[in-house]
Design a protein around this motif. Sequence first.
Motif, PDB file in Angstrom:
ATOM      1  N   GLN A 206       0.797  -1.236   0.000  1.00  0.00           N
ATOM      2  CA  GLN A 206       0.000   0.000   0.000  1.00  0.00           C
ATOM      3  C   GLN A 206       0.821   1.274   0.000  1.00  0.00           C
ATOM      4  O   GLN A 206       0.375   2.317  -0.489  1.00  0.00           O
ATOM      5  CB  GLN A 206      -0.934   0.014   1.213  1.00  0.00           C
ATOM      6  CG  GLN A 206      -1.918  -1.146   1.241  1.00  0.00           C
ATOM      7  CD  GLN A 206      -2.979  -0.944   2.305  1.00  0.00           C
ATOM      8  OE1 GLN A 206      -3.777  -0.014   2.221  1.00  0.00           O
ATOM      9  NE2 GLN A 206      -2.982  -1.790   3.310  1.00  0.00           N
ATOM     10  N   HIS A 210       4.215  -0.311   4.443  1.00  0.00           N
ATOM     11  CA  HIS A 210       3.118  -1.209   4.062  1.00  0.00           C
ATOM     12  C   HIS A 210       3.465  -1.925   2.754  1.00  0.00           C
ATOM     13  O   HIS A 210       2.594  -2.144   1.916  1.00  0.00           O
ATOM     14  CB  HIS A 210       1.818  -0.428   3.833  1.00  0.00           C
ATOM     15  CG  HIS A 210       1.202   0.157   5.067  1.00  0.00           C
ATOM     16  ND1 HIS A 210       1.758   1.197   5.753  1.00  0.00           N
ATOM     17  CD2 HIS A 210       0.061  -0.161   5.732  1.00  0.00           C
ATOM     18  CE1 HIS A 210       0.978   1.506   6.788  1.00  0.00           C
ATOM     19  NE2 HIS A 210      -0.056   0.694   6.791  1.00  0.00           N
ATOM     20  N   VAL A 283      -3.987   0.119  -3.271  1.00  0.00           N
ATOM     21  CA  VAL A 283      -4.992   1.033  -2.703  1.00  0.00           C
ATOM     22  C   VAL A 283      -6.125   1.380  -3.666  1.00  0.00           C
ATOM     23  O   VAL A 283      -7.199   1.775  -3.227  1.00  0.00           O
ATOM     24  CB  VAL A 283      -4.345   2.343  -2.185  1.00  0.00           C
ATOM     25  CG1 VAL A 283      -3.380   2.065  -1.053  1.00  0.00           C
ATOM     26  CG2 VAL A 283      -3.663   3.125  -3.302  1.00  0.00           C
ATOM     27  N   THR A 284      -5.905   1.251  -4.985  1.00  0.00           N
ATOM     28  CA  THR A 284      -6.993   1.643  -5.884  1.00  0.00           C
ATOM     29  C   THR A 284      -7.876   0.439  -6.234  1.00  0.00           C
ATOM     30  O   THR A 284      -7.405  -0.691  -6.304  1.00  0.00           O
ATOM     31  CB  THR A 284      -6.483   2.280  -7.203  1.00  0.00           C
ATOM     32  OG1 THR A 284      -5.937   1.255  -8.023  1.00  0.00           O
ATOM     33  CG2 THR A 284      -5.439   3.356  -6.953  1.00  0.00           C
ATOM     34  N   LEU A 285      -9.148   0.742  -6.438  1.00  0.00           N
ATOM     35  CA  LEU A 285     -10.090  -0.329  -6.738  1.00  0.00           C
ATOM     36  C   LEU A 285      -9.806  -0.938  -8.107  1.00  0.00           C
ATOM     37  O   LEU A 285     -10.015  -2.131  -8.319  1.00  0.00           O
ATOM     38  CB  LEU A 285     -11.533   0.186  -6.676  1.00  0.00           C
ATOM     39  CG  LEU A 285     -11.957   0.875  -5.379  1.00  0.00           C
ATOM     40  CD1 LEU A 285     -13.475   0.929  -5.282  1.00  0.00           C
ATOM     41  CD2 LEU A 285     -11.387   0.219  -4.155  1.00  0.00           C
ATOM     42  N   ASN A 316      -8.423  -2.502   3.994  1.00  0.00           N
ATOM     43  CA  ASN A 316      -8.227  -2.451   2.544  1.00  0.00           C
ATOM     44  C   ASN A 316      -8.016  -3.854   1.939  1.00  0.00           C
ATOM     45  O   ASN A 316      -8.663  -4.208   0.954  1.00  0.00           O
ATOM     46  CB  ASN A 316      -7.051  -1.484   2.268  1.00  0.00           C
ATOM     47  CG  ASN A 316      -6.545  -1.526   0.847  1.00  0.00           C
ATOM     48  OD1 ASN A 316      -7.306  -1.338  -0.091  1.00  0.00           O
ATOM     49  ND2 ASN A 316      -5.267  -1.786   0.675  1.00  0.00           N
TER      50      ASN A 316
ATOM     51  N   THR B  45      -9.920   5.059  -4.606  1.00  0.00           N
ATOM     52  CA  THR B  45      -9.126   4.349  -3.598  1.00  0.00           C
ATOM     53  C   THR B  45     -10.036   3.770  -2.517  1.00  0.00           C
ATOM     54  O   THR B  45     -11.138   4.273  -2.266  1.00  0.00           O
ATOM     55  CB  THR B  45      -8.103   5.276  -2.909  1.00  0.00           C
ATOM     56  OG1 THR B  45      -8.799   6.344  -2.267  1.00  0.00           O
ATOM     57  CG2 THR B  45      -7.099   5.838  -3.906  1.00  0.00           C
ATOM     58  N   HIS B  46      -9.552   2.713  -1.890  1.00  0.00           N
ATOM     59  CA  HIS B  46     -10.299   2.080  -0.797  1.00  0.00           C
ATOM     60  C   HIS B  46     -10.344   3.030   0.403  1.00  0.00           C
ATOM     61  O   HIS B  46      -9.336   3.650   0.727  1.00  0.00           O
ATOM     62  CB  HIS B  46      -9.620   0.762  -0.408  1.00  0.00           C
ATOM     63  CG  HIS B  46     -10.490  -0.127   0.422  1.00  0.00           C
ATOM     64  ND1 HIS B  46     -10.689   0.100   1.764  1.00  0.00           N
ATOM     65  CD2 HIS B  46     -11.217  -1.225   0.102  1.00  0.00           C
ATOM     66  CE1 HIS B  46     -11.516  -0.833   2.229  1.00  0.00           C
ATOM     67  NE2 HIS B  46     -11.845  -1.651   1.240  1.00  0.00           N
ATOM     68  N   LEU B  48     -10.386   2.399   3.490  1.00  0.00           N
ATOM     69  CA  LEU B  48      -9.619   1.954   4.664  1.00  0.00           C
ATOM     70  C   LEU B  48      -8.177   1.615   4.282  1.00  0.00           C
ATOM     71  O   LEU B  48      -7.622   0.609   4.713  1.00  0.00           O
ATOM     72  CB  LEU B  48     -10.290   0.747   5.324  1.00  0.00           C
ATOM     73  CG  LEU B  48     -11.672   0.980   5.915  1.00  0.00           C
ATOM     74  CD1 LEU B  48     -12.228  -0.317   6.511  1.00  0.00           C
ATOM     75  CD2 LEU B  48     -11.654   2.062   6.990  1.00  0.00           C
ATOM     76  N   THR B  49      -7.552   2.454   3.474  1.00  0.00           N
ATOM     77  CA  THR B  49      -6.146   2.237   3.145  1.00  0.00           C
ATOM     78  C   THR B  49      -5.328   2.243   4.432  1.00  0.00           C
ATOM     79  O   THR B  49      -5.617   2.984   5.367  1.00  0.00           O
ATOM     80  CB  THR B  49      -5.607   3.365   2.243  1.00  0.00           C
ATOM     81  OG1 THR B  49      -6.088   4.601   2.756  1.00  0.00           O
ATOM     82  CG2 THR B  49      -6.038   3.197   0.812  1.00  0.00           C
ATOM     83  N   GLY B  50      -4.296   1.391   4.438  1.00  0.00           N
ATOM     84  CA  GLY B  50      -3.361   1.432   5.554  1.00  0.00           C
ATOM     85  C   GLY B  50      -3.724   0.533   6.711  1.00  0.00           C
ATOM     86  O   GLY B  50      -4.897   0.211   6.929  1.00  0.00           O
ATOM     87  N   SER B  51      -2.701   0.125   7.437  1.00  0.00           N
ATOM     88  CA  SER B  51      -2.900  -0.737   8.605  1.00  0.00           C
ATOM     89  C   SER B  51      -3.138   0.066   9.874  1.00  0.00           C
ATOM     90  O   SER B  51      -3.408  -0.500  10.917  1.00  0.00           O
ATOM     91  CB  SER B  51      -1.679  -1.633   8.800  1.00  0.00           C
ATOM     92  OG  SER B  51      -1.532  -2.495   7.705  1.00  0.00           O
ATOM     93  N   LEU B  52      -2.974   1.375   9.774  1.00  0.00           N
ATOM     94  CA  LEU B  52      -3.320   2.217  10.917  1.00  0.00           C
ATOM     95  C   LEU B  52      -4.832   2.318  10.934  1.00  0.00           C
ATOM     96  O   LEU B  52      -5.444   2.765   9.965  1.00  0.00           O
ATOM     97  CB  LEU B  52      -2.682   3.596  10.770  1.00  0.00           C
ATOM     98  CG  LEU B  52      -1.174   3.591  10.985  1.00  0.00           C
ATOM     99  CD1 LEU B  52      -0.544   4.854  10.431  1.00  0.00           C
ATOM    100  CD2 LEU B  52      -0.851   3.442  12.463  1.00  0.00           C
ATOM    101  N   LYS B  53      -5.413   1.902  12.024  1.00  0.00           N
ATOM    102  CA  LYS B  53      -6.860   1.825  12.101  1.00  0.00           C
ATOM    103  C   LYS B  53      -7.452   3.215  12.381  1.00  0.00           C
ATOM    104  O   LYS B  53      -6.764   4.099  12.880  1.00  0.00           O
ATOM    105  CB  LYS B  53      -7.269   0.844  13.203  1.00  0.00           C
ATOM    106  CG  LYS B  53      -6.588  -0.518  13.122  1.00  0.00           C
ATOM    107  CD  LYS B  53      -6.956  -1.272  11.864  1.00  0.00           C
ATOM    108  CE  LYS B  53      -6.288  -2.620  11.766  1.00  0.00           C
ATOM    109  NZ  LYS B  53      -4.846  -2.601  11.579  1.00  0.00           N
ATOM    110  N   ILE B 109       2.510   8.887   6.216  1.00  0.00           N
ATOM    111  CA  ILE B 109       2.049   7.560   5.777  1.00  0.00           C
ATOM    112  C   ILE B 109       0.773   7.680   4.954  1.00  0.00           C
ATOM    113  O   ILE B 109       0.642   7.061   3.893  1.00  0.00           O
ATOM    114  CB  ILE B 109       1.888   6.627   6.992  1.00  0.00           C
ATOM    115  CG1 ILE B 109       3.299   6.241   7.470  1.00  0.00           C
ATOM    116  CG2 ILE B 109       1.061   5.394   6.655  1.00  0.00           C
ATOM    117  CD1 ILE B 109       3.353   5.317   8.626  1.00  0.00           C
ATOM    118  N   PHE B 113       0.012   6.663   0.730  1.00  0.00           N
ATOM    119  CA  PHE B 113      -1.047   5.873   0.072  1.00  0.00           C
ATOM    120  C   PHE B 113      -1.585   6.626  -1.152  1.00  0.00           C
ATOM    121  O   PHE B 113      -1.917   6.027  -2.173  1.00  0.00           O
ATOM    122  CB  PHE B 113      -2.194   5.571   1.043  1.00  0.00           C
ATOM    123  CG  PHE B 113      -1.753   4.814   2.268  1.00  0.00           C
ATOM    124  CD1 PHE B 113      -0.827   3.780   2.173  1.00  0.00           C
ATOM    125  CD2 PHE B 113      -2.254   5.126   3.520  1.00  0.00           C
ATOM    126  CE1 PHE B 113      -0.415   3.080   3.295  1.00  0.00           C
ATOM    127  CE2 PHE B 113      -1.844   4.429   4.646  1.00  0.00           C
ATOM    128  CZ  PHE B 113      -0.927   3.415   4.534  1.00  0.00           C
TER     129      PHE B 113
END
Lengths: 428, 129
Positions: A206, A210, A283-285, A316, B45-46, B48-53, B109, B113
């Motif tokens: 990502q 990441h 990250v992109t759909l 994600n 883009t999604h 909920l990108t990233g592992s940081l909640k 961060i 993304f």
Amino acid sequence: MRLEIGNINIKDVQLGNETKVEKGVLYVNQEELAKVTGDDERIASVEVYLAKPGEETRIIPVKDVIEPRVKVSGSGGIFPGFISKVDTVGEGRTHVLKGAAVVTTGKIVGFQEGIIDMSGPGAEYTPFSKTLNIVVKVDPIDGLHQHEHEAVVRLAGFRAAAYIGEAGRNVEPDDVQVYETKPLLEQAAEYPNLPKVAYVYMLQTQGLLHDTYVYGVDAKRIIPTLIYPTEVMDGAIVSGNCVSACDKNPTYVHQNSPVIHDLYELHGKEINFIGCVITNENVTLADKERSSNMTAKLVELIGAEAVIISEEGFGNPDADLVMNCRKIEKKGIKTVLITDEYAGQDGASQSLADSTPEGDAVVTAGNANEVITLPPMKTVIGYPEVADVIAGGSAGSLKEDGSITAEIQVITGATNELGFNYLTAKGL
Amino acid sequence: MKPILITNNPLVWQTYPESIQIKGSFREVLLRARDGIHRGQRLITHPLTGSLKPNQTPYKSIILDEEPGNQAIDLVSLQMIEKSLATVDKLGPIKVQLTAKMLEDYQVIDLSFIESAWDSLRPLGIKTR
């Protein structure tokens, strides 16, 4: 492709004048290791520590864990694209210093995650409380940007592991395991009566902290492709991610993927393990659609009848997991998913951020929101002064006595989605 | 494709001055994205990108596609934003005291993304700033 893994069982690790393995003891020349590890003008200093099972030691923040290995025959070298040239790996013979691990710690960002406790309740959650750890603490020069800092620490860890792995080059292994996957048509014909099973290996891709790399390529930039499972054992896939350390795959886990090992274990007995497809979690759909289309097409193309899909991360990547599952099932191929859960501290909430009716066979690696109190440790290696800003912690997570109350998502490997962890469920 | 970037991340505002600045929470960025989806925008883009909640980082940036004249609701985007909002609500508020250094790193961060998304869009000749 046929790979022999020669395991040299390491019973103890000690600092010594020469880096060598003698009678199961790994001796490490601290000075030489620090010099090799710090061989980058962007590194100001490297400190080396040992952390052994049972000790009252905490390592924080852990950036990566790497198994020391050395390629003794066959093409290529360890960590192709980084430490070695990009020659294809996965055949010949590789020696492993089994039981030893290189752990990198570095203060790349202000929030700290990735804890390994060598004893106490936290040790039961991380697989790396059982390894003999050689910890390298890497401090960069001033003013290094976070992206560069991340790369500097990552590469330092690979250099350290490759240097230590060399000690196993001329040592007779305690046991030699053989792993082989043949070219597809040959492999399919070998066990015509067994179900053909493939593995879809999802990689975290990502952005900063990441990322994952394949033969030195940022895996965001790949389209899904086939890889021999043995290539992974030689370090073709390495980690560049550690945020929410519970469900990220350190390089050590890629080198020792339990999914690949278990599939090989059943290979020729219950299944015909025909191959592995690596894919990403961008990250992109549009990337997600493209990658899942390609993944489904590839597993169909190689004639898989069933597929294991493992995820890396939460949120994600849940979208990628669901797309992979749905599209592969739509082709009439059975899937089993491996994931973990963020089901709330009481475990009562919905586990994933996405779902699909086709996902009817799912293995969980545990609930990352579970809360744990880690008692104070005598020794803390790394950067204890910033442990109070653990991203997975709760208010005041670092107590005055040095104990930490946090969700298990801060513990390296606690809910690892390749199953490289200790959480389990038992029927009553 | 006409990408629009909505964000509450000051570093993204600074890097992409044309971005839509949300002076509010992570959740408010998602709500603004949902409003756009109801008007015919699609998620690029999604959420909920990233592992940081959402209960760790306060920052969120989302890229949507605003195709001129399109009013049809994209159900994939709608479902994804609703599921993401449900995840935000499930995880609850941020529980730790965020230091200036943490805020800076979270911004970097989150920006990474968005950079990662622009990298994916570059072959389409999309103008990124």
